[in-house]
Design an enzyme around this catalytic site. Structure first.
Site, PDB file in Angstrom:
ATOM      1  N   ARG A   1      70.552  42.139  43.882  1.00 29.56           N
ATOM      2  CA  ARG A   1      70.761  40.770  44.290  1.00 29.56           C
ATOM      3  C   ARG A   1      72.584  40.429  43.857  1.00 29.56           C
ATOM      4  O   ARG A   1      72.812  40.691  43.053  1.00 29.56           O
ATOM      5  CB  ARG A   1      69.928  40.064  43.654  1.00 29.56           C
ATOM      6  CG  ARG A   1      68.487  40.110  43.786  1.00 29.56           C
ATOM      7  CD  ARG A   1      67.470  39.081  43.378  1.00 29.56           C
ATOM      8  NE  ARG A   1      67.418  39.286  41.946  1.00 29.56           N
ATOM      9  CZ  ARG A   1      66.558  38.627  41.112  1.00 29.56           C
ATOM     10  NH1 ARG A   1      65.983  37.537  41.592  1.00 29.56           N
ATOM     11  NH2 ARG A   1      66.263  39.013  40.045  1.00 29.56           N
TER      12      ARG A   1
ATOM     13  N   ASP B   1      72.448  38.956  49.494  1.00 29.82           N
ATOM     14  CA  ASP B   1      71.599  37.473  49.315  1.00 29.82           C
ATOM     15  C   ASP B   1      70.902  37.478  50.765  1.00 29.82           C
ATOM     16  O   ASP B   1      71.223  37.024  51.765  1.00 29.82           O
ATOM     17  CB  ASP B   1      72.498  36.251  49.232  1.00 29.82           C
ATOM     18  CG  ASP B   1      71.722  35.009  49.088  1.00 29.82           C
ATOM     19  OD1 ASP B   1      70.331  35.234  48.964  1.00 29.82           O
ATOM     20  OD2 ASP B   1      72.501  33.886  49.145  1.00 29.82           O
TER      21      ASP B   1
ATOM     22  N   LYS C   1      68.823  35.370  51.427  1.00 29.81           N
ATOM     23  CA  LYS C   1      68.660  34.095  52.012  1.00 29.81           C
ATOM     24  C   LYS C   1      69.573  33.573  52.916  1.00 29.81           C
ATOM     25  O   LYS C   1      69.692  32.466  53.436  1.00 29.81           O
ATOM     26  CB  LYS C   1      68.269  33.284  50.833  1.00 29.81           C
ATOM     27  CG  LYS C   1      67.013  33.625  50.056  1.00 29.81           C
ATOM     28  CD  LYS C   1      66.538  32.540  48.875  1.00 29.81           C
ATOM     29  CE  LYS C   1      65.410  32.935  48.111  1.00 29.81           C
ATOM     30  NZ  LYS C   1      65.190  32.003  46.986  1.00 29.81           N
TER      31      LYS C   1
ATOM     32  N   ARG D   1      56.010  42.922  44.620  1.00 30.47           N
ATOM     33  CA  ARG D   1      54.627  42.703  44.733  1.00 30.47           C
ATOM     34  C   ARG D   1      54.307  42.444  46.298  1.00 30.47           C
ATOM     35  O   ARG D   1      55.164  41.818  47.188  1.00 30.47           O
ATOM     36  CB  ARG D   1      54.318  41.415  43.992  1.00 30.47           C
ATOM     37  CG  ARG D   1      54.108  41.629  42.261  1.00 30.47           C
ATOM     38  CD  ARG D   1      54.363  40.319  41.490  1.00 30.47           C
ATOM     39  NE  ARG D   1      52.885  39.535  41.730  1.00 30.47           N
ATOM     40  CZ  ARG D   1      52.609  38.474  41.285  1.00 30.47           C
ATOM     41  NH1 ARG D   1      53.680  37.909  40.487  1.00 30.47           N
ATOM     42  NH2 ARG D   1      51.564  37.872  41.374  1.00 30.47           N
TER      43      ARG D   1
ATOM     44  N   ARG E   1      58.145  37.478  52.916  1.00 30.97           N
ATOM     45  CA  ARG E   1      58.819  36.229  52.897  1.00 30.97           C
ATOM     46  C   ARG E   1      60.316  36.538  53.002  1.00 30.97           C
ATOM     47  O   ARG E   1      60.897  35.470  53.249  1.00 30.97           O
ATOM     48  CB  ARG E   1      58.467  35.928  51.457  1.00 30.97           C
ATOM     49  CG  ARG E   1      56.849  35.183  51.267  1.00 30.97           C
ATOM     50  CD  ARG E   1      56.597  34.480  50.220  1.00 30.97           C
ATOM     51  NE  ARG E   1      56.887  35.081  48.863  1.00 30.97           N
ATOM     52  CZ  ARG E   1      55.983  35.854  48.173  1.00 30.97           C
ATOM     53  NH1 ARG E   1      54.829  36.073  48.691  1.00 30.97           N
ATOM     54  NH2 ARG E   1      56.301  36.336  47.086  1.00 30.97           N
TER      55      ARG E   1
ATOM     56  N   GLY F   1      51.087  43.104  36.228  1.00 30.54           N
ATOM     57  CA  GLY F   1      50.639  44.190  35.307  1.00 30.54           C
ATOM     58  C   GLY F   1      51.812  45.032  34.842  1.00 30.54           C
ATOM     59  O   GLY F   1      52.789  44.879  35.676  1.00 30.54           O
ATOM     60  N   HIS F   2      51.572  46.203  34.272  1.00 36.19           N
ATOM     61  CA  HIS F   2      52.522  47.164  33.872  1.00 36.19           C
ATOM     62  C   HIS F   2      51.919  48.468  33.891  1.00 36.19           C
ATOM     63  O   HIS F   2      50.654  48.459  33.782  1.00 36.19           O
ATOM     64  CB  HIS F   2      53.282  46.613  32.703  1.00 36.19           C
ATOM     65  CG  HIS F   2      54.359  45.662  32.800  1.00 36.19           C
ATOM     66  ND1 HIS F   2      55.338  45.783  33.403  1.00 36.19           N
ATOM     67  CD2 HIS F   2      54.347  44.323  32.277  1.00 36.19           C
ATOM     68  CE1 HIS F   2      56.153  44.643  33.578  1.00 36.19           C
ATOM     69  NE2 HIS F   2      55.498  43.890  32.619  1.00 36.19           N
ATOM     70  N   ASP F   3      52.690  49.337  33.735  1.00 33.23           N
ATOM     71  CA  ASP F   3      52.274  50.894  33.505  1.00 33.23           C
ATOM     72  C   ASP F   3      50.944  50.962  32.988  1.00 33.23           C
ATOM     73  O   ASP F   3      49.991  51.620  33.299  1.00 33.23           O
ATOM     74  CB  ASP F   3      53.444  51.676  33.005  1.00 33.23           C
ATOM     75  CG  ASP F   3      52.815  53.137  32.788  1.00 33.23           C
ATOM     76  OD1 ASP F   3      53.138  54.134  33.569  1.00 33.23           O
ATOM     77  OD2 ASP F   3      51.985  53.428  32.046  1.00 33.23           O
TER      78      ASP F   3
ATOM     79  N   ASN G   1      48.770  48.876  31.913  1.00 29.62           N
ATOM     80  CA  ASN G   1      47.506  48.217  32.786  1.00 29.62           C
ATOM     81  C   ASN G   1      47.017  49.243  33.716  1.00 29.62           C
ATOM     82  O   ASN G   1      45.627  49.269  33.849  1.00 29.62           O
ATOM     83  CB  ASN G   1      47.963  46.850  33.208  1.00 29.62           C
ATOM     84  CG  ASN G   1      48.427  45.800  32.321  1.00 29.62           C
ATOM     85  OD1 ASN G   1      49.503  45.546  32.315  1.00 29.62           O
ATOM     86  ND2 ASN G   1      47.677  45.687  31.292  1.00 29.62           N
TER      87      ASN G   1
ATOM     88  N   ASP H   1      54.256  54.659  35.853  1.00 32.11           N
ATOM     89  CA  ASP H   1      55.757  54.220  36.796  1.00 32.11           C
ATOM     90  C   ASP H   1      56.181  55.531  37.384  1.00 32.11           C
ATOM     91  O   ASP H   1      56.502  55.388  38.514  1.00 32.11           O
ATOM     92  CB  ASP H   1      56.545  53.984  35.700  1.00 32.11           C
ATOM     93  CG  ASP H   1      56.368  52.408  35.509  1.00 32.11           C
ATOM     94  OD1 ASP H   1      55.591  51.671  35.967  1.00 32.11           O
ATOM     95  OD2 ASP H   1      57.323  51.696  34.502  1.00 32.11           O
TER      96      ASP H   1
END
Length: 360
Positions: A37, A64, A66, A89, A95, A129-131, A133, A160
């Site tokens: 980014r 960027d 956008k 995600r 999007r 969540g993470h690893d 979870n 991961d």
């Protein structure tokens, strides 16, 4: 020349598995561009995660999405890429205007690799969540840790990296081979829940045969067996014992000066007492004394080395398992033939215009 030389892969900067997958693909010779980014797009929160190790071997390109001009240039890169990998995600890439359908229109042969915790579909797909979870839901976490305590997180290597990044790399490479034969790319949906579940395949097989108990610390490979676990030594450091086969177990007993008839290997009722006996013996000498004692035997006893100790071990040094000057880090793996794996020179930062000029 490395095996993936000539492959062009776009990596949309992220945390965890996509970063590791980008590193592995770059280590194998792919030309990987890491899209980060730009300042205009917001704080580049991922820039320093993993630092010089996980971001090695590939150029960073600030974008960027956008900004219509930046988005148009990124689409040019997509049109010239063999594969794209991302770890956002579900729905984020869509999007941003570079979801799988858009990308397939730009480049029908593109392999679109996606890695998430829960996968692209299912009732939990959009949850955070993470690893920890993800491996909890897959069943993998339930097998780890001491029997009388909560399960212990196995760092983030199971979800991961093992179940996520490595399955993403496998899926992307499989889809690239297919695209070379039929001219069509695929979407690769690598979910850490799926991947970490896959890693437990052996234990499902053992459980179905009545050879695995869900009670932690009572099984062959979870620390329940006294001949497959770690022991503390006199100096507070540890050795790892992995004497599974009978001949190796016999070598272990010989090295510990324990008569075989006093320590039957698969008498599970006696495992607790045998564990205590092994612990008492290992506590009589320092770790490196035990390592030297068992160095030429088949007892499968090795020192438990720290991150700083491991690079200096003679075996690791001879193979070049670690590399780098100043910043010591694991070398690329696997190696091919008799090569001694080395790091790809760090290309640094490119402008988006330079990246497009180099690819298109």
């Amino acid at each position: 020349m490395k095996p993936l030389s000539g492959l062009r892969i776009l990596e949309f900067d992220g945390l965890g598995p996509v970063t590791f997958a980008g590193m592995v693909l770059g280590d194998l010779g792919a030309d990987v561009l890491r899209l980060t980014r730009s300042a205009e797009a917001g704080a580049p929160v991922f820039t320093d995660v993993g630092g010089e190790v996980l971001h090695r071997g590939r150029a960073a390109v600030a974008v960027d999405l956008k900004n219509p001009a930046d988005l148009a240039r990124v689409k040019q890169l997509i049109g010239a890429a063999d594969a794209l990998i991302e770890g956002f995600r579900p729905g984020v890439m869509e999007r941003l205007g570079v979801g799988p359908e858009v990308c397939a229109g730009l480049n029908p042969q593109l392999v679109f690799g996606r890695v998430t915790g829960w996968g692209q579909t299912g009732p939990m797909a959009r949850q955070v969540g993470h690893d920890l979870n993800f491996i909890a839901l897959s069943g993998a976490l339930s097998m780890m840790g001491e029997p009388d305590r909560p399960p212990r997180p196995p760092l983030n290597v199971v979800g991961d990296y093992g179940g996520g990044a490595m399955l993403l790399v496998t899926g992307v490479l499989a889809a690239l081979l297919e695209a070379r034969t039929n001219g069509r790319g695929r979407v690769v949906d690598a979910a850490m829940t799926d991947g970490s579940a896959l890693l437990t395949s052996l234990f499902h097989a053992l459980s179905a045969r009545g050879l695995w108990s869900e009670a932690r610390g009572t099984n062959l490979l979870d620390g329940g067996a006294p001949f497959y676990r770690c022991y503390a030594c006199r100096d507070g450091r540890f050795v790892a014992v992995g004497a599974l086969e009978p001949q190796f177990y016999a070598a272990l007993l010989a090295g510990l000066d324990i008569p075989p008839d006093k320590a039957p290997q698969f008498d599970m009722a006696g495992w607790s007492a045998l564990h205590a006996r092994f612990a008492d013996v290992f506590a009589t000498r320092d770790r490196d004394d035990w390592a030297a004692h068992f160095a030429d035997s088949d007892a499968c006893v090795t020192p438990v080395l720290s991150l700083t100790e491991a690079p200096g071990h003679p075996h690791n040094a001879a193979r070049g398992t670690f590399t780098g000057e100043g910043l010591v880090q694991p070398a690329p793996a696997p190696r091919f033939g008799d090569e001694r794996a080395g790091l790809t020179p760090q290309p640094g930062t490119l402008s988006l215009e330079e990246a497009v000029a180099g690819w298109v």
